[in-house]
Design an enzyme around this catalytic site. Structure first.
Site, PDB file in Angstrom:
ATOM      1  N   HIS A 266       0.854  -1.194   0.000  1.00 25.18           N
ATOM      2  CA  HIS A 266       0.000   0.000   0.000  1.00 25.18           C
ATOM      3  C   HIS A 266       0.886   1.238   0.000  1.00 25.18           C
ATOM      4  O   HIS A 266       1.451   1.609  -1.010  1.00 25.18           O
ATOM      5  CB  HIS A 266      -0.913  -0.058   1.222  1.00 25.18           C
ATOM      6  CG  HIS A 266      -2.040   0.939   1.211  1.00 25.18           C
ATOM      7  ND1 HIS A 266      -2.300   1.769   0.158  1.00 25.18           N
ATOM      8  CD2 HIS A 266      -2.987   1.238   2.157  1.00 25.18           C
ATOM      9  CE1 HIS A 266      -3.349   2.530   0.435  1.00 25.18           C
ATOM     10  NE2 HIS A 266      -3.777   2.232   1.650  1.00 25.18           N
ATOM     11  N   HIS A 307      -0.838  -0.829 -11.904  1.00 24.06           N
ATOM     12  CA  HIS A 307      -1.662  -0.479 -10.750  1.00 24.06           C
ATOM     13  C   HIS A 307      -2.874  -1.398 -10.725  1.00 24.06           C
ATOM     14  O   HIS A 307      -3.427  -1.755 -11.777  1.00 24.06           O
ATOM     15  CB  HIS A 307      -2.116   0.987 -10.840  1.00 24.06           C
ATOM     16  CG  HIS A 307      -2.660   1.531  -9.558  1.00 24.06           C
ATOM     17  ND1 HIS A 307      -3.955   1.311  -9.149  1.00 24.06           N
ATOM     18  CD2 HIS A 307      -2.077   2.284  -8.592  1.00 24.06           C
ATOM     19  CE1 HIS A 307      -4.148   1.918  -7.984  1.00 24.06           C
ATOM     20  NE2 HIS A 307      -3.037   2.501  -7.620  1.00 24.06           N
ATOM     21  N   ASP A 365       3.700   5.909  -7.596  1.00 22.13           N
ATOM     22  CA  ASP A 365       4.763   5.571  -6.644  1.00 22.13           C
ATOM     23  C   ASP A 365       6.146   5.693  -7.277  1.00 22.13           C
ATOM     24  O   ASP A 365       7.119   6.048  -6.606  1.00 22.13           O
ATOM     25  CB  ASP A 365       4.561   4.149  -6.110  1.00 22.13           C
ATOM     26  CG  ASP A 365       3.251   3.994  -5.365  1.00 22.13           C
ATOM     27  OD1 ASP A 365       3.012   4.811  -4.454  1.00 22.13           O
ATOM     28  OD2 ASP A 365       2.476   3.085  -5.687  1.00 22.13           O
TER      29      ASP A 365
END
Length: 431
Positions: A266, A307, A365
């Site tokens: 996460h 993702h 990210d």
């Protein structure tokens, strides 16, 4: 609510069970299965990938079309034109503030930035090498012990002041976690600075020298905050709602959300990106690592690509991609070996058929990790930065849940696969 129905055929003489079909403003329709419990039937959905746990009007994702909306506003517009206080007000209140509303909001946030002085002694109970997220879980949860006047979730005024306290104090605690880990004295907040500039000041200023805030760096960090503020019912947001459904205080619920966010699947993903880039080490090694990533028998995986929700380009990544290149250029880091590896990986991912056909585009990210590293923020603080951004989303989601007249305590069911009833065997008779 639509007038359509779905039917579940039991196939055992019990006939069909009628289930209403609900329509949202956007997104797929939802079959309302609440009546199944009356028939002693439950659905099986590990990970809740096909289950809507609540109704919400805060954020919306369409992964196929690369859409993320906050209260109906496209994330690209907010990241480009708004500041974090605009977005925070929007998530809390449902609309963008006018000038006077924003001034009052910013003023209230700035008045809550300090933490109780006794909390400073709590830090000394942690090891200096403790992970900052471990410290954050404890410190945010401890807020419940200091602010007894805002713990009643049924009281609107309590919920409101708790929200302001969380939005204001989490950056202060985050910066304190960093200072404690490196042995520097804590820096008190400065209410004459903006939300983002104040955080950078608390992170990097010392009693010996002020920290001159680079506007390009500050804007990039603000965009990171905006892009991470909310994201539908992800693991940490669902955790906050589940904890809140029991009537727990908002401070305890956000601490639970921080614990959930800490997981590498996460909030820890951008930290894993930096670890991967360090492992690759040099542009000359990229080809070998790409081949390893394509080999299904090799455990190595390229972090920061693809993702679970977005099946095309992550709209947040497209914003940060431009910001990342601006910061690298501003700080003259284009020649840094780590960034050279990242930029070459980005080029390959946007051109290689293996990545293109599998839609493994660089995600948020990938770029946020690079940006934070360029700003001088250590990788063990990356998820803490995520925590600052997501606190407003958690708070808005918690408040929406608390004010929902249909709220019930969360109680998922299970598919039991254990033993059937059996008799206890005394110790002297056990094989």
């Amino acid at each position: 609510m639509a007038d359509r129905k779905a039917y579940l055929d039991m196939g055992d003489g019990r006939g069909k069970i009628e289930l209403p079909v609900l329509e949202g403003t956007m997104g797929p329709d939802v079959v309302d299965i609440r009546n199944l419990s009356r028939h002693n039937i439950f659905t099986y959905d590990p990970g809740f990938v096909s289950t809507a746990s609540c109704s919400s009007s805060i954020s919306f994702i369409d992964g196929e079309k690369s859409i993320l909306l906050y209260r109906g506003y496209p994330i690209e517009q907010l990241a480009d034109q708004a500041d974090f206080m605009d977005v925070s007000y929007l998530l809390m209140h449902g609309e963008l503030p006018n000038r006077s509303e924003k001034e009052r909001f910013v003023s209230r946030v700035s008045k809550h930035t300090m933490v109780h002085d006794q909390m400073l002694t709590f830090f000394r109970g942690f090891r200096r090498d403790a992970h900052p997220m471990a410290v954050m879980v404890g410190m945010v949860g401890a807020l419940s012990a200091f602010y007894h006047d805002s713990l009643d979730m049924a009281n609107f005024q309590h919920r409101e002041v708790a929200a302001y306290r969380l939005i204001s104090k989490v950056p202060t605690l985050a910066a304190m976690c960093y200072k404690y880990s490196i042995g520097q004295p804590f820096q008190y907040p400065r209410n004459d600075l903006s939300y983002v500039a104040n955080f950078l000041h608390m992170m990097f200023a010392t009693p010996c020298a002020a920290y001159p805030v680079n506007p390009v760096v500050a804007r990039a960090l603000e965009q990171i905050f905006i892009l991470h503020a909310d994201h539908e019912q992800n693991a940490s947001t669902s955790t906050v709602r589940l904890a809140g459904s029991s009537g727990a205080s908002p401070f305890a619920c956000v601490a639970a959300g921080i614990a959930s966010l800490w997981g590498p699947a996460h909030g820890g993903a951008n930290e894993a990106v930096l670890d991967m880039l360090t492992q690759i080490g040099d542009v000359s090694n990229i080809k070998d690592f790409i081949q390893r990533a394509k080999d299904p028998k090799d455990p190595f995986r390229l972090m920061g690509f693809g993702h679970r929700v977005y099946k095309n380009y992550d709209p947040r990544a497209s914003v940060l991609r431009d910001s990342c290149h601006q910061v690298l250029d501003e700080l003259s880091l284009e020649d840094n070996r780590l960034f050279q590896v990242a930029l070459e990986l980005e080029k390959i991912a946007l051109d290689d058929d293996y990545f293109m056909t599998r839609k493994l585009y660089p995600n948020v990210d990938f770029y946020s990790g690079l940006l934070l590293h360029a700003m001088g923020i250590p990788s063990n603080m990356f998820t803490v930065i995520f925590t600052i951004a997501r606190t407003i989303g958690w708070t808005a989601q918690w408040n929406e849940m608390a004010s929902d007249p249909d709220r019930k305590i969360g109680r998922p069911r299970q598919l039991y696969m254990g033993n059937e009833p059996r008799d206890f065997v005394p110790l002297d008779r056990r094989a």
